[in-house]
Design a protein around this motif. Sequence first.
Motif, PDB file in Angstrom:
ATOM      1  N   LEU A 133       0.627  -1.120   0.095  1.00  0.00           N
ATOM      2  CA  LEU A 133      -0.023  -0.031   0.013  1.00  0.00           C
ATOM      3  C   LEU A 133       0.817   1.332  -0.030  1.00  0.00           C
ATOM      4  O   LEU A 133       0.421   2.234  -0.674  1.00  0.00           O
ATOM      5  N   LEU A 134       2.041   1.392   0.612  1.00  0.00           N
ATOM      6  CA  LEU A 134       2.925   2.432   0.783  1.00  0.00           C
ATOM      7  C   LEU A 134       4.091   2.529  -0.053  1.00  0.00           C
ATOM      8  O   LEU A 134       4.484   3.577  -0.189  1.00  0.00           O
ATOM      9  N   PHE A 135       4.247   1.379  -0.781  1.00  0.00           N
ATOM     10  CA  PHE A 135       5.543   1.249  -1.695  1.00  0.00           C
ATOM     11  C   PHE A 135       5.233   2.120  -2.921  1.00  0.00           C
ATOM     12  O   PHE A 135       4.240   2.227  -3.462  1.00  0.00           O
ATOM     13  N   PRO A 136       6.139   3.048  -3.215  1.00  0.00           N
ATOM     14  CA  PRO A 136       7.593   3.623  -2.782  1.00  0.00           C
ATOM     15  C   PRO A 136       7.648   4.814  -2.034  1.00  0.00           C
ATOM     16  O   PRO A 136       8.856   5.074  -1.414  1.00  0.00           O
ATOM     17  N   THR A 137       6.634   5.409  -1.906  1.00  0.00           N
ATOM     18  CA  THR A 137       6.608   6.815  -1.554  1.00  0.00           C
ATOM     19  C   THR A 137       6.326   7.008   0.289  1.00  0.00           C
ATOM     20  O   THR A 137       6.684   8.058   0.528  1.00  0.00           O
ATOM     21  N   GLY A 138       5.729   5.784   0.608  1.00  0.00           N
ATOM     22  CA  GLY A 138       5.475   5.965   2.063  1.00  0.00           C
ATOM     23  C   GLY A 138       4.136   6.540   2.380  1.00  0.00           C
ATOM     24  O   GLY A 138       3.943   6.861   3.551  1.00  0.00           O
ATOM     25  N   ARG A 139       3.465   6.924   1.325  1.00  0.00           N
ATOM     26  CA  ARG A 139       2.160   7.608   1.360  1.00  0.00           C
ATOM     27  C   ARG A 139       1.059   6.603   0.727  1.00  0.00           C
ATOM     28  O   ARG A 139       1.598   6.077  -0.329  1.00  0.00           O
ATOM     29  N   TRP A 147      -9.310   4.212   3.524  1.00  0.00           N
ATOM     30  CA  TRP A 147      -9.758   2.840   4.128  1.00  0.00           C
ATOM     31  C   TRP A 147      -9.273   1.714   4.164  1.00  0.00           C
ATOM     32  O   TRP A 147      -9.692   0.748   5.028  1.00  0.00           O
ATOM     33  N   VAL A 148      -8.551   1.621   3.282  1.00  0.00           N
ATOM     34  CA  VAL A 148      -7.567   0.219   3.003  1.00  0.00           C
ATOM     35  C   VAL A 148      -6.537   0.089   4.219  1.00  0.00           C
ATOM     36  O   VAL A 148      -6.573  -0.927   4.657  1.00  0.00           O
ATOM     37  N   PHE A 149      -5.921   1.426   4.399  1.00  0.00           N
ATOM     38  CA  PHE A 149      -5.205   1.299   5.659  1.00  0.00           C
ATOM     39  C   PHE A 149      -5.724   1.067   6.869  1.00  0.00           C
ATOM     40  O   PHE A 149      -5.273   0.396   7.849  1.00  0.00           O
ATOM     41  N   ARG A 150      -6.944   1.929   7.246  1.00  0.00           N
ATOM     42  CA  ARG A 150      -7.686   1.417   8.420  1.00  0.00           C
ATOM     43  C   ARG A 150      -8.202   0.086   8.466  1.00  0.00           C
ATOM     44  O   ARG A 150      -7.841  -0.548   9.605  1.00  0.00           O
ATOM     45  N   ALA A 151      -8.721  -0.466   7.524  1.00  0.00           N
ATOM     46  CA  ALA A 151      -9.165  -1.926   7.483  1.00  0.00           C
ATOM     47  C   ALA A 151      -7.839  -2.896   7.582  1.00  0.00           C
ATOM     48  O   ALA A 151      -7.917  -3.741   8.328  1.00  0.00           O
ATOM     49  N   GLY A 191      -8.594 -14.214  15.346  1.00  0.00           N
ATOM     50  CA  GLY A 191      -7.617 -14.667  14.420  1.00  0.00           C
ATOM     51  C   GLY A 191      -8.377 -15.023  12.978  1.00  0.00           C
ATOM     52  O   GLY A 191      -7.729 -14.390  11.823  1.00  0.00           O
ATOM     53  N   PHE A 192      -9.558 -15.565  12.895  1.00  0.00           N
ATOM     54  CA  PHE A 192     -10.339 -15.764  11.776  1.00  0.00           C
ATOM     55  C   PHE A 192     -10.654 -14.600  11.152  1.00  0.00           C
ATOM     56  O   PHE A 192     -10.595 -14.366   9.982  1.00  0.00           O
ATOM     57  N   VAL A 193     -11.141 -13.459  12.036  1.00  0.00           N
ATOM     58  CA  VAL A 193     -11.786 -12.389  11.356  1.00  0.00           C
ATOM     59  C   VAL A 193     -10.504 -11.360  10.820  1.00  0.00           C
ATOM     60  O   VAL A 193     -10.583 -10.948   9.934  1.00  0.00           O
ATOM     61  N   GLY A 194      -9.413 -11.548  11.302  1.00  0.00           N
ATOM     62  CA  GLY A 194      -8.319 -10.791  11.094  1.00  0.00           C
ATOM     63  C   GLY A 194      -7.619 -11.416   9.947  1.00  0.00           C
ATOM     64  O   GLY A 194      -7.232 -10.555   9.007  1.00  0.00           O
ATOM     65  N   GLY A 195      -7.699 -12.646   9.807  1.00  0.00           N
ATOM     66  CA  GLY A 195      -7.104 -13.301   8.651  1.00  0.00           C
ATOM     67  C   GLY A 195      -8.104 -13.014   7.393  1.00  0.00           C
ATOM     68  O   GLY A 195      -7.189 -12.884   6.334  1.00  0.00           O
ATOM     69  N   VAL A 196      -9.476 -13.114   7.378  1.00  0.00           N
ATOM     70  CA  VAL A 196     -10.335 -12.499   6.227  1.00  0.00           C
ATOM     71  C   VAL A 196      -9.894 -11.259   5.968  1.00  0.00           C
ATOM     72  O   VAL A 196      -9.644 -10.722   4.546  1.00  0.00           O
ATOM     73  N   GLY A 197      -9.872 -10.206   6.909  1.00  0.00           N
ATOM     74  CA  GLY A 197      -9.505  -9.042   6.643  1.00  0.00           C
ATOM     75  C   GLY A 197      -8.264  -8.785   5.843  1.00  0.00           C
ATOM     76  O   GLY A 197      -8.018  -7.814   5.042  1.00  0.00           O
ATOM     77  N   LEU A 198      -7.127  -9.458   6.406  1.00  0.00           N
ATOM     78  CA  LEU A 198      -5.546  -9.208   5.664  1.00  0.00           C
ATOM     79  C   LEU A 198      -5.921  -9.662   4.154  1.00  0.00           C
ATOM     80  O   LEU A 198      -5.285  -9.064   3.652  1.00  0.00           O
ATOM     81  N   LEU A 199      -6.587 -10.954   3.901  1.00  0.00           N
ATOM     82  CA  LEU A 199      -6.713 -11.351   2.854  1.00  0.00           C
ATOM     83  C   LEU A 199      -7.521 -10.184   1.577  1.00  0.00           C
ATOM     84  O   LEU A 199      -6.895  -9.986   0.598  1.00  0.00           O
ATOM     85  N   LEU A 200      -8.397  -9.955   2.413  1.00  0.00           N
ATOM     86  CA  LEU A 200      -9.157  -8.546   1.493  1.00  0.00           C
ATOM     87  C   LEU A 200      -8.246  -7.349   1.287  1.00  0.00           C
ATOM     88  O   LEU A 200      -8.189  -6.850   0.364  1.00  0.00           O
ATOM     89  N   THR A 201      -7.465  -6.697   2.511  1.00  0.00           N
ATOM     90  CA  THR A 201      -6.598  -5.788   2.321  1.00  0.00           C
ATOM     91  C   THR A 201      -5.423  -6.003   1.607  1.00  0.00           C
ATOM     92  O   THR A 201      -5.060  -5.107   1.031  1.00  0.00           O
ATOM     93  N   ALA A 202      -4.908  -7.102   1.609  1.00  0.00           N
ATOM     94  CA  ALA A 202      -3.888  -7.628   0.765  1.00  0.00           C
ATOM     95  C   ALA A 202      -4.187  -7.390  -0.765  1.00  0.00           C
ATOM     96  O   ALA A 202      -3.398  -6.909  -1.484  1.00  0.00           O
ATOM     97  N   SER A 205      -4.477  -3.693  -1.410  1.00  0.00           N
ATOM     98  CA  SER A 205      -2.998  -3.070  -1.575  1.00  0.00           C
ATOM     99  C   SER A 205      -2.383  -3.532  -2.720  1.00  0.00           C
ATOM    100  O   SER A 205      -1.584  -2.678  -3.435  1.00  0.00           O
ATOM    101  N   ILE A 206      -2.533  -4.663  -3.288  1.00  0.00           N
ATOM    102  CA  ILE A 206      -1.901  -5.041  -4.510  1.00  0.00           C
ATOM    103  C   ILE A 206      -2.544  -4.296  -5.698  1.00  0.00           C
ATOM    104  O   ILE A 206      -1.898  -3.738  -6.749  1.00  0.00           O
ATOM    105  N   ALA A 207      -3.797  -3.995  -5.620  1.00  0.00           N
ATOM    106  CA  ALA A 207      -4.535  -3.085  -6.610  1.00  0.00           C
ATOM    107  C   ALA A 207      -3.910  -1.751  -6.650  1.00  0.00           C
ATOM    108  O   ALA A 207      -4.001  -1.135  -7.519  1.00  0.00           O
ATOM    109  N   SER A 208      -3.700  -1.187  -5.301  1.00  0.00           N
ATOM    110  CA  SER A 208      -3.163   0.033  -5.205  1.00  0.00           C
ATOM    111  C   SER A 208      -1.856   0.217  -5.955  1.00  0.00           C
ATOM    112  O   SER A 208      -1.406   1.044  -6.459  1.00  0.00           O
TER     113      SER A 208
END
Length: 453
Positions: A133-139, A147-151, A191-202, A205-208
């Motif tokens: 999400l942040l690469f390469p500028t750090g923003r 919303w992606v960062f918050r999620a 752990g389950f909720v966090g794992g699902v959230g990380l998959l979606l945010t990943a 982030s790749i889309a960004s």
Amino acid sequence: MSVVAARRDAQRDRWIPRLARLALAIVLVVGTFGLAFAAMRRDTGVILGALAVSAILIVFSLLGILIAGRKHNPVGLIFSAIAVAAAIQLTADDYILRANVTDPSSLPLVVYAEWVDRWIGAAALALLPLLFLLFPTGRIPSVRWRWVFRAWAASACFWVAGFMLTPGPLDVGNSDHAMNPFGVSFGSVLGFVGGVGLLLTALASIASLFVRWRHGTGEERQQLRLLVFVAGVGFVCFWLSGVPGPISGVGWAGFLLSVFVGIPAAIAIAILKYRLYDVDVVIRKTVVVGVLAAFITAVYVAVVVGLGSLFTDTLVLRIAATALVAVAFQPVRDRANRLANRLVYGDRATPYEVLARFGERVGETYASEDVLPRIARVIAEGTAAARSDVWLRLGDRLTLAASWPVAEPRASFAIEGDELPPIDADRVAAVRHQGELLGAIAVTKPASEPLAA
């Protein structure tokens, strides 16, 4: 930007390099304990492996300090955090191995080492979506991605908390399967909720990262291209790892290869080949200092040690060695600079080659609108400049006629008499004919490399 926001950004910029330096200190302290545990095994292969891993982690930490310090870029903190997590996990592994296998019951609090070993790797893995999400500028690319960062932040907390709090035995390497001392009944749900959230945010982030690549220009696209590819392949392999059958093993192997080889390699190529974060200045200065140190050492050994067996007056030899170093220092330094430039920046045309190429290109037949862009390009390539601009005088104004890399036109400057107005560049040369100002050529070098004569 408001004064409050500017003050907040300045305060954040001060803390980023401090945290990176703190991370290096943690890596050194924890890594020292890890090396001590490796030395206790009295196995040369294990000790050499531990030294190699420690060196890699220190390089990661130094890279984090460099990025965080020079650019105030949070991406540097991600590198530092990954190095800290890896150092802690490797040291915890050695601690557990000695406490449970090599020398049972010799170390206390092993259950807490197993508990840390259980979640620290997951915490490092949770940083990957943030890196994308942040690469390469750090923003983040824009406010629409906030919303992606918050999620991601919420999902990462739930994910790591799940590993921390899930009850049951601590099934880590060389574990005695002790029960989790901090287990609670809802830990697995977190752990389950966090794992699902990380998959979606990943995925987001790749889309960004893909959006940055699509909207990038020139060298920025080159910096992002390989990482976009590796991130996409890694995500596909992760999904394939959940498919029943033989494809699951292939997918998991591809995911691990993408994470531990592909992503570091893609970032390394962006940093070293495409000069991301200006890390080349460190490499260049290291080469110059190394060559000079080797030269001084060689002179001292040859004169003082070599001739010392023939002459008894070592004071004279030391004075002679110092005089030789003083006389030859500048020529050796110039050669070291040329060697460093060739190693870091590749082959570069000499001034004569630049003039020859310039004459050849201008002598060829081009459309009139192509001449000035080609001049700008020849100058940029010949000086290894980050940017070169060709300015023309049109009436009483100085106007940007061409630049390399190609950029949007700037506003022109008013000219008073034949004086050249201020131009934002490292070196500006006025072009005059019989005292009359016709234009100017401006060159901007990377921050990592001074303008050579």
